[in-house]
Write a protein that holds these residues in place. Structure first.
Motif: not given
Length: 583
Positions: A240-248
């Motif tokens: 869940x946390x790993x999606x943050x940088x990829x999302x931005x």
């Protein structure tokens, strides 16, 4: 009904029933069985009892009918359906996740992770084309442009606590779907603002933030209620946390592409994606049972359970406090309404804590879970993610305004964030169960500190592959080690009925810290950049903001070190007590 609940109810039922029973095999063949107590089978008939006692024939018949009715009623109470039978066979230790097929579990986890992915994508898409949007509306003041970022993060952080409680009461899955629908609606309105003015755009962006504020805590609460504590749960939270940088990065890339044609399509395409997630999620996401299931006879009782009064006071306080800090760089602190708003915000926040501690019967924040360890973690999160908010905003400005990179080129330079963040999250998922949370926090805060120092001292004419590239690789380790660690700690610290609230605390601090830190940094910037008329002055303002971020990261690092020493001291004291008890 979840598997754990089913097993629990079955256990309770079995405790209330006699243990000696025989099977009615004709019913058992059809997956139904009748439990007939052995003492009922051996019981004397009513006639034999009456003969022994010498009572009249009428009394015998009346007694026989009564006994027959009682026996029938007892047998009916002891005859479970096939569903009841299955409950007794349920393993009480099976989590909801273990009942899902692998394909559905993968799709379910992916949909939940999209809450984090889309939250950061919405931030990144605006950040990448900030100046293009500003030119469309005739905005050029950096302080005004920062509101387009801070306003979104403000509502994401402010409404999360209330949204978490709504999930506890009305169901996590239902609120998750409502959040994405809201997210899509206001993203569409943000694009339509091109036909109006910047006021509507800012208004739409502020309201857009309520969507992820609903999705994030309820998505995390679904994961917390679906997975049992352990390595598997740690890994899911890390994903869940790993999606943050990829999302931005993905959000920024699509924004850069759409801006080549027409920038409103950035927001319209985003809205379409949100509505698609609603449709898919409704099919694959399991619906954990509500943790608060009582019925309310009046709206007042419902309002008390939701703590609407406390939530309203808290929202007003956070909004006023944040507004003052983000408005001050635009108009200056000499304006009376700015410092009056700040004072009112502080008073409302104090009133919120009083209500939660002394008045509310069902407070939004479970203060019983906020032990010293959790408090240390939350302070680290606030400092680290405040540093991140300043870092990402001013690094984008540095690349586009001083190095004159296009949105797409700047996005390409930020692309390593996604790879580094994914590696950091997977690593965190493996080590969370093996090392102290304080050690994870120290590593995370160190990464935040090193990353912001690198960009804060980078010369404008320096090659990208020197300090800029290294800081973009290092910073995600701070993000994706601190967030999963804090989420797991909070999820395990609070009771299951407060999973939404536990998840809300982390996300509230993450997003509100980003917003309020931008206000702090903006105030520093306008006081040191001499009006920002030249590139040199602009750089001076950026460096002032980065120095603010360095201070926040340093405070987080010091707090995490204290957290580690406290844990070691506590373990030492416990060991001494065990030795003394053994002696």
């Amino acid at each position: 009904m979840s598997a754990p609940e089913s097993g629990h109810r079955a256990t309770e039922a079995s405790q209330d029933e006699p243990t000696n029973f025989t099977f009615d095999h004709s019913q058992h063949r059809d997956s139904h069985y009748r439990r007939v107590p052995a003492d009922v089978e051996k019981q004397d008939t009513p006639m034999s009892q009456s003969s022994a006692s010498g009572i009249s024939k009428e009394e015998e018949e009346e007694q026989a009918a009564q006994d027959l009715e009682n026996n029938k009623e007892r047998q009916e109470n002891l005859r479970p359906t096939s569903t009841h039978h299955s409950l007794h066979q349920t393993n009480t230790n099976v989590s909801i996740a273990e009942t899902l097929s692998l394909p559905r579990e993968c799709m379910f986890v992916a949909c939940i992770c999209l809450a984090q992915f889309m939250t950061q994508a919405s931030l990144g898409q605006t950040l990448a084309i900030l100046h293009i949007i500003g030119d469309a509306f005739g905005l050029s003041d950096p302080a005004e442009l920062s509101w387009l970022i801070a306003g979104y993060s403000l509502t994401v952080g402010t409404f999360i606590l209330v949204a978490g409680r709504f999930g506890d009461v009305f169901g996590y899955k239902r609120m998750f779907m409502i959040g994405f629908a809201w997210f899509g609606l206001w993203s569409m309105i943000a694009g339509l603002a091109v036909y109006s003015n910047h006021v509507l755009f800012v208004f739409a962006r502020v309201f857009t933030g309520i969507g992820p504020a609903i999705c994030l805590p309820n998505g995390l609460a679904i994961l917390g209620a679906t997975y049992a504590p352990g390595p598997r749960k740690n890994m899911v939270f890390a994903m869940f946390g790993a999606c943050a940088p990829g999302g931005s990065i993905v959000g920024a890339a699509f924004a850069g592409l759409f801006s080549l044609a027409w920038w409103p399509w950035t927001f319209w395409s985003f809205a379409i994606a949100c509505f698609a997630i609603v449709g898919i999620g409704s099919l694959v996401i399991p619906d954990p049972p509500r943790k608060i299931t009582q019925k309310w006879n009046t709206l007042r009782e419902l309002a008390i359970e939701l703590d609407l009064f406390g939530g309203l006071i808290g929202i007003i306080g956070l909004v006023l406090f944040n507004f003052a800090w983000n408005q001050a760089p635009i108009v200056g602190w000499q304006k009376a309404y700015v410092y009056v708003t700040l004072i009112l915000g502080v008073l409302f926040i104090l009133a919120f804590f009083y209500i939660e501690l002394r008045v509310a019967s069902a407070p939004l924040i479970p203060f019983s879970a906020l032990n010293s360890d959790v408090s240390f973690v939350l302070i680290c999160i606030a400092c680290g993610w405040g540093c991140f908010g300043i870092w990402i905003y001013y690094t984008w400005q540095f690349l586009e305004l001083l190095r004159y990179d296009t949105p797409l080129l700047a996005t390409a330079q930020f692309a390593p964030v996604a790879i580094s963040g994914a590696l950091a999250s997977v690593t965190t998922g493996f080590i969370l169960a093996k090392v102290r949370p304080a050690v994870v926090m120290i590593i995370a805060m160190t990464c935040f500190t090193i990353g912001v120092i690198l960009i804060g001292t980078a010369p404008v004419g320096q090659t990208y592959w020197a300090q800029t590239f290294v800081c973009i690789v290092v910073i995600p380790w701070g993000m994706d080690m601190s967030f999963p660690a804090a989420t797991v700690i909070l999820s395990n610290a609070v009771k299951k009925e407060h999973q939404g609230i536990g998840a809300s605390l982390v996300n509230t601090l993450v997003n509100y810290s980003i917003s309020i830190a931008l206000g702090f940094a903006g105030t520093v910037e306008v006081h040191v950049n001499n009006g920002g008329e030249t590139d040199s002055d602009e750089l001076k303002g950026f460096r002032g903001a980065w120095y603010m971020a360095m201070g926040l990261a340093g405070l987080g690092l010091a707090t995490s070190i204290l957290f580690l020493f406290k844990g070691l001291w506590t373990d030492r004291q416990m060991a001494r007590k065990r030795v003394a008890a053994a002696a």
